[in-house]
Design an enzyme around this catalytic site. Structure first.
Site, PDB file in Angstrom:
ATOM      1  N   LYS A 188      50.698  39.288  52.684  1.00 38.56           N
ATOM      2  CA  LYS A 188      49.639  38.337  52.330  1.00 38.56           C
ATOM      3  C   LYS A 188      50.165  36.892  52.398  1.00 38.56           C
ATOM      4  O   LYS A 188      49.565  36.026  53.030  1.00 38.56           O
ATOM      5  CB  LYS A 188      49.126  38.631  50.913  1.00 38.56           C
ATOM      6  CG  LYS A 188      47.990  37.734  50.518  1.00 38.56           C
ATOM      7  CD  LYS A 188      47.658  37.856  49.050  1.00 38.56           C
ATOM      8  CE  LYS A 188      47.611  36.480  48.437  1.00 38.56           C
ATOM      9  NZ  LYS A 188      47.774  36.432  47.023  1.00 38.56           N
TER      10      LYS A 188
ATOM     11  N   ASP B 234      43.376  39.203  49.453  1.00 45.05           N
ATOM     12  CA  ASP B 234      43.660  38.948  48.043  1.00 45.05           C
ATOM     13  C   ASP B 234      42.600  39.660  47.207  1.00 45.05           C
ATOM     14  O   ASP B 234      41.835  40.480  47.731  1.00 45.05           O
ATOM     15  CB  ASP B 234      43.700  37.433  47.758  1.00 45.05           C
ATOM     16  CG  ASP B 234      42.313  36.806  47.788  1.00 45.05           C
ATOM     17  OD1 ASP B 234      41.355  37.469  48.248  1.00 45.05           O
ATOM     18  OD2 ASP B 234      42.169  35.660  47.327  1.00 45.05           O
TER      19      ASP B 234
END
Ligand code: SF4
Length: 218
Positions: A127, A146
């Site tokens: 991420k 997320d």
């Protein structure tokens, strides 16, 4: 929701992308940064913390530490104190310093531009690497997943579950590569402004006609 073919889901995703693009024409990464190193540090700090809080902390932090070498050489207690209010501060400080030390040692203090090199750094998961590549370098190698992207992808019926790696793979199939960074910004902006975790504002939602509202309590 009736079973949807892959082609229909792809088409619906393009419509979602367009509608959210119209709703949030200025959607962008809400972490303040100047250059890839600052974005890398800010993203490490953003785990389990709001961007607003991170921006408050980095406004001071980036005045004091300007290079990877500055971060790596600082006394650990000093970095811990500076990032304390973002939560999990010992771990975050440790990761920032280990990551910056590796940058200094291996690549002359520069932030690398590939997923493999970034992912190999302490505290840098897929991420974080996607955030840096997409926003500091304009390189789309994946979709940032997320908490907002996870929630919206599920509610919109675009992907299922909480496994970020699987969700990312599903979303990458539905969105053209050039739009990967933008798509996650749009979902994050919509998640923050309309599709709240507890109280989604479905009545006023810009994409309600495209959303099966999976898992949303009526
Ligand atoms: S209709 Fe409701 S659940 Fe679907 S995206 Fe909009 S706010 Fe979220």
């Amino acid at each position: 929701m009736p079973r949807e073919s892959n082609a229909d889901k792809f088409e619906r995703t393009q419509k979602i992308l367009s509608a959210l693009g119209r709703a949030y024409p200025g959607a962008h990464c809400e972490l303040n940064f100047s250059g890839p190193l600052q974005l890398l540090v800010a993203t490490i700090l953003s785990a389990q913390c709001t961007d607003k809080r991170v921006n408050l902390v980095t406004a001071e932090l980036f005045k004091k530490y300007r290079t990877a070498k500055d971060f790596a050489a600082a006394p650990p207690a000093e970095i811990e104190e500076a990032v304390k209010s973002t939560g999990f501060f010992r771990n975050k400080a440790k990761n920032i310093q280990a990551c910056c030390a590796a940058l200094v040692e291996k690549v002359g203090g520069e932030v690398p531009r590939t997923m493999d090199e970034l992912h190999a750094l302490a505290g840098v998961g897929r991420k974080t690497a996607n955030v840096v590549l997409g926003n500091a370098f304009g390189i789309n190698v994946g979709v940032v997943v997320d908490t907002h992207v996870t929630r919206l992808a599920n509610r919109l019926g675009l992907a299922k579950g909480a496994d970020a790696v699987k969700l990312e793979q599903e979303l990458m199939k539905l969105v053209p590569q050039d739009d990967w960074a933008l798509f996650s910004h749009l979902l994050i902006w919509h998640g923050r402004r309309r599709c709240d975790a507890r109280k989604p504002d479905c009545a006023n939602c810009e994409i309600k006609k495209l959303c099966p509202q999976i898992g949303v309590k009526k």
